[in-house]
Write a protein that holds these residues in place. Sequence first.
Motif, PDB file in Angstrom:
ATOM      1  N   LYS A  48      35.027  71.243  20.717  1.00  0.00           N
ATOM      2  CA  LYS A  48      35.884  70.232  20.095  1.00  0.00           C
ATOM      3  C   LYS A  48      35.167  69.684  18.855  1.00  0.00           C
ATOM      4  CE  LYS A  48      38.156  68.907  24.375  1.00  0.00           C
ATOM      5  NZ  LYS A  48      38.431  67.821  25.323  1.00  0.00           N
ATOM      6  N   PRO A  49      35.217  70.427  17.739  1.00  0.00           N
ATOM      7  CA  PRO A  49      34.456  70.006  16.549  1.00  0.00           C
ATOM      8  C   PRO A  49      34.978  68.730  15.897  1.00  0.00           C
ATOM      9  CG  PRO A  49      35.861  71.862  16.026  1.00  0.00           C
ATOM     10  CD  PRO A  49      35.948  71.654  17.517  1.00  0.00           C
ATOM     11  N   TYR A  50      36.134  68.258  16.291  1.00  0.00           N
ATOM     12  CA  TYR A  50      36.700  67.056  15.693  1.00  0.00           C
ATOM     13  C   TYR A  50      36.151  65.779  16.321  1.00  0.00           C
ATOM     14  CZ  TYR A  50      39.641  67.956  19.742  1.00  0.00           C
ATOM     15  OH  TYR A  50      40.086  68.238  20.995  1.00  0.00           O
ATOM     16  N   LEU A  51      35.490  65.863  17.455  1.00  0.00           N
ATOM     17  CA  LEU A  51      34.932  64.670  18.099  1.00  0.00           C
ATOM     18  C   LEU A  51      33.824  64.089  17.223  1.00  0.00           C
ATOM     19  CD1 LEU A  51      34.767  65.673  21.859  1.00  0.00           C
ATOM     20  CD2 LEU A  51      36.413  64.192  20.733  1.00  0.00           C
ATOM     21  N   GLY A  52      33.845  62.779  17.048  1.00  0.00           N
ATOM     22  CA  GLY A  52      32.830  62.110  16.256  1.00  0.00           C
ATOM     23  C   GLY A  52      33.181  61.955  14.788  1.00  0.00           C
ATOM     24  N   LEU A  53      34.322  62.486  14.353  1.00  0.00           N
ATOM     25  CA  LEU A  53      34.734  62.316  12.957  1.00  0.00           C
ATOM     26  C   LEU A  53      35.065  60.848  12.702  1.00  0.00           C
ATOM     27  CD1 LEU A  53      37.120  65.371  12.383  1.00  0.00           C
ATOM     28  CD2 LEU A  53      34.763  65.114  11.585  1.00  0.00           C
ATOM     29  N   THR A  54      34.836  60.381  11.492  1.00  0.00           N
ATOM     30  CA  THR A  54      35.174  59.008  11.130  1.00  0.00           C
ATOM     31  C   THR A  54      36.118  59.022   9.941  1.00  0.00           C
ATOM     32  OG1 THR A  54      33.262  58.824   9.682  1.00  0.00           O
ATOM     33  CG2 THR A  54      32.952  58.120  11.953  1.00  0.00           C
ATOM     34  N   GLY A  55      36.791  57.916   9.728  1.00  0.00           N
ATOM     35  CA  GLY A  55      37.723  57.812   8.606  1.00  0.00           C
ATOM     36  C   GLY A  55      37.961  56.354   8.259  1.00  0.00           C
ATOM     37  N   THR A  56      38.703  56.131   7.190  1.00  0.00           N
ATOM     38  CA  THR A  56      39.051  54.777   6.775  1.00  0.00           C
ATOM     39  C   THR A  56      40.554  54.706   6.558  1.00  0.00           C
ATOM     40  OG1 THR A  56      38.742  55.277   4.434  1.00  0.00           O
ATOM     41  CG2 THR A  56      36.832  54.437   5.619  1.00  0.00           C
ATOM     42  N   TYR A  57      41.064  53.512   6.554  1.00  0.00           N
ATOM     43  CA  TYR A  57      42.482  53.319   6.272  1.00  0.00           C
ATOM     44  C   TYR A  57      42.673  51.947   5.657  1.00  0.00           C
ATOM     45  CZ  TYR A  57      42.746  50.304  10.381  1.00  0.00           C
ATOM     46  OH  TYR A  57      42.565  49.293  11.284  1.00  0.00           O
ATOM     47  N   LYS A  58      43.790  51.790   4.966  1.00  0.00           N
ATOM     48  CA  LYS A  58      44.160  50.490   4.424  1.00  0.00           C
ATOM     49  C   LYS A  58      45.386  50.006   5.170  1.00  0.00           C
ATOM     50  CE  LYS A  58      42.533  50.736  -0.324  1.00  0.00           C
ATOM     51  NZ  LYS A  58      42.925  50.629  -1.727  1.00  0.00           N
ATOM     52  N   ARG A  59      45.342  48.792   5.654  1.00  0.00           N
ATOM     53  CA  ARG A  59      46.482  48.207   6.356  1.00  0.00           C
ATOM     54  C   ARG A  59      47.388  47.540   5.325  1.00  0.00           C
ATOM     55  NH1 ARG A  59      47.132  46.495  11.784  1.00  0.00           N
ATOM     56  NH2 ARG A  59      44.975  47.080  12.111  1.00  0.00           N
ATOM     57  N   LYS A  60      48.677  47.836   5.415  1.00  0.00           N
ATOM     58  CA  LYS A  60      49.636  47.182   4.526  1.00  0.00           C
ATOM     59  C   LYS A  60      49.761  45.711   4.920  1.00  0.00           C
ATOM     60  CE  LYS A  60      52.497  51.147   3.430  1.00  0.00           C
ATOM     61  NZ  LYS A  60      53.840  51.702   3.426  1.00  0.00           N
ATOM     62  N   PRO A  61      50.052  44.850   3.955  1.00  0.00           N
ATOM     63  CA  PRO A  61      50.212  43.430   4.294  1.00  0.00           C
ATOM     64  C   PRO A  61      51.413  43.234   5.216  1.00  0.00           C
ATOM     65  CG  PRO A  61      50.675  43.806   1.951  1.00  0.00           C
ATOM     66  CD  PRO A  61      50.216  45.106   2.527  1.00  0.00           C
ATOM     67  N   PHE A  62      51.311  42.254   6.094  1.00  0.00           N
ATOM     68  CA  PHE A  62      52.383  41.934   7.029  1.00  0.00           C
ATOM     69  C   PHE A  62      53.618  41.480   6.262  1.00  0.00           C
ATOM     70  CE2 PHE A  62      54.634  38.903   9.778  1.00  0.00           C
ATOM     71  CZ  PHE A  62      54.934  39.745  10.830  1.00  0.00           C
ATOM     72  N   ASN A  63      54.790  42.012   6.647  1.00  0.00           N
ATOM     73  CA  ASN A  63      56.045  41.664   5.997  1.00  0.00           C
ATOM     74  C   ASN A  63      56.970  41.060   7.062  1.00  0.00           C
ATOM     75  OD1 ASN A  63      58.796  41.864   5.099  1.00  0.00           O
ATOM     76  ND2 ASN A  63      58.099  43.234   3.481  1.00  0.00           N
ATOM     77  N   GLN A  64      57.136  39.741   7.027  1.00  0.00           N
ATOM     78  CA  GLN A  64      57.921  39.042   8.042  1.00  0.00           C
ATOM     79  C   GLN A  64      59.375  39.514   8.066  1.00  0.00           C
ATOM     80  OE1 GLN A  64      56.591  36.618  10.275  1.00  0.00           O
ATOM     81  NE2 GLN A  64      58.524  37.018  11.311  1.00  0.00           N
ATOM     82  N   GLU A  65      59.965  39.765   6.895  1.00  0.00           N
ATOM     83  CA  GLU A  65      61.370  40.205   6.845  1.00  0.00           C
ATOM     84  C   GLU A  65      61.550  41.550   7.539  1.00  0.00           C
ATOM     85  OE1 GLU A  65      62.881  40.201   2.864  1.00  0.00           O
ATOM     86  OE2 GLU A  65      62.504  38.065   2.594  1.00  0.00           O
TER      87      GLU A  65
END
Length: 136
Positions: A48-65
């Motif tokens: 399972k060569p994918y175990l231990g991979l890391t990444g980043t993401y950006k969370r979109k701002p919360f939209n109440q509507e």
Amino acid sequence: LEPIGQPSLVASAEELAADFVPGEDLEVTIRCDVWPEIQWKEFEGKDKPYLGLTGTYKRKPFNQERFDAALRDLTERYAKLEPIADESQSLVMGDACKVNMVGYMATADGEKGEPLPDAASGDDVEVILGSGRYME
């Protein structure tokens, strides 16, 4: 292809209806996300060569509507319907009812034309009364 999520029409329903000719083929373009094809590098001793991979993401701002709209949609979709005890009570916008219906094409002058295929007809079809909720 293995789609992810809900496919959507590229053209609007109105555009498709304008191009529709009964008895002729109709070409429809649909947009959807698909699972990527990933080719993993082979590592000796690792199944399972994918175990231990890391990444980043950006969370979109919360939209109440958007949140409120999604919550309303879920509330309506999973609402439990109960029959009205008083059969003389009139229905109001937002009420659900079951109807037996037959769909027809409209003629150029707005009159009832040829019957639509059985997909546009049925018995005990649930309809929720409201603007933009069903055929107008």
